[in-house]
Each structure stands twice: as C-alpha cells, then as structure tokens.
Design an enzyme around this catalytic site. Sequence first.
Site, short mmCIF file in Angstrom:
data_model
loop_
_atom_site.label_atom_id
_atom_site.label_comp_id
_atom_site.label_asym_id
_atom_site.label_seq_id
_atom_site.Cartn_x
_atom_site.Cartn_y
_atom_site.Cartn_z
CG ASP A 1 107.54 55.25 54.09
OD1 ASP A 1 106.95 55.72 54.34
OD2 ASP A 1 107.63 54.73 52.82
CG HIS B 1 82.95 37.10 59.65
ND1 HIS B 1 82.79 37.17 58.52
CD2 HIS B 1 81.85 37.57 60.11
CE1 HIS B 1 81.94 37.94 58.08
NE2 HIS B 1 81.29 38.08 59.08
CB CYS C 1 104.46 53.73 53.57
SG CYS C 1 103.35 52.47 52.23
CB THR D 1 100.42 53.92 48.23
OG1 THR D 1 101.34 52.90 48.61
CG2 THR D 1 101.04 54.81 47.21
N GLY D 2 100.54 53.22 51.83
CA GLY D 2 99.97 52.06 52.44
C GLY D 2 100.33 50.83 51.61
CG HIS E 1 83.20 41.04 57.72
ND1 HIS E 1 82.39 40.92 56.77
CD2 HIS E 1 82.17 41.41 58.91
CE1 HIS E 1 81.30 41.27 57.01
NE2 HIS E 1 80.93 41.30 58.13
C1 RB5 Z 1 108.31 55.91 49.62
O1 RB5 Z 1 108.76 56.89 48.26
C2 RB5 Z 1 107.02 55.13 48.85
O2 RB5 Z 1 107.45 54.29 47.76
C3 RB5 Z 1 106.46 54.27 50.16
O3 RB5 Z 1 105.91 55.29 50.88
C4 RB5 Z 1 105.26 53.64 49.65
O4 RB5 Z 1 104.29 54.10 49.24
C5 RB5 Z 1 105.44 52.19 49.12
O5 RB5 Z 1 104.48 51.53 48.80
#
Ligand code: RB5
Length: 147
Positions: free
Chosen positions: A11, A136, A68, A70-71, A101
């Site tokens: 994103d 695993h 994204c 935070t991922g 694993h």
């Molecule tokens: C977008 O602002 C943010 O929420 C997205 O990139 C992500 O961190 C969501 O988990």
Amino acid sequence: MTARTIAIASDHGGVELKALLAADLAELGWSVLDLGTDGTASVDYPDFALKVADALAARLAERGLLICGTGIGISIAANRHAHIRAALVHDAFGARMARQHNDANVLVLGGRTTGPEVARDCLRIFLETPFEGGRHARRVAKLSDNS
Ligand code: RB5
C-alpha cells in the site's frame, strides 16, 4: 510455473521500500511481478494482499513480498487466503525461521517500522533459506487442515 518469480505489492505505506527491494530482487536473480501500488495516494492494503494471493494461486509467481506501514494489516489480509503462509518479519532471525520452520511463501515487511538495510537482509535470507521439513512439515500441513 515461471521459475524464480516473486509477486510484490504494497500500500502507500510501503511503496518506497517496495521500490528499493525491487531493485535488489533483480540483482538477486529474481524476476519481479510488481502488482502496485505505484504512488503515495492512499489505498487499501487488503486489495494488494489479494493481488499477490491471486498471483500465487495462478502460479504466476512462487513467492510473494507484501509491505504496508506496519506489515500488520497486509499480513492479516494475506493469511485469510488458504494457500498463503505470510510471515511478518522484523529481523534476519525471523526471516530464517519463517522459511526453515514455517515454509512461508510470502514475506511481509513494515515500510514504517523496518529500516532499508534490515529489510534487504530479511528479503535475501527469506529467498535463500530452504524449508527444513521433518517435524515442521507435519505442523505446516496442520495449517491447512480445517477438519
Ligand atoms: C495505512 O495508513 C496503514 O494503516 C497501513 O499501511 C498498515 O500499517 C496497516 O496495517
């Protein structure tokens, strides 16, 4: 299946890191299927997780990379697809374990939480580390066992 193709998507929170890692991927000998996003305009991460999940289901790629902010969101979205084992990784050890694993087929990174050099390390290790199998394999098989 096209050999050594990785489907990548992010994103807006991961677009910068995606561009950096796409260049690395070419150097590592992987062919890159870039499914967007392409700019900083706000988009919805589940749409991009779906694109990578579809590419793997269609065998257009054997691995995936999702990013994204935070991922977190994009890994939750990716793991709703039964054929995806997406691992949100923050360091080299996690990247290695995700392969050895968990036989993860999608690496997930946070564009706002993981610095570029750590991310590069994680990606290289994720691509180069084989699945250990053995005990695993039994556990990984249970991930798909809905009975
Ligand atoms: C977008 O602002 C943010 O929420 C997205 O990139 C992500 O961190 C969501 O988990």
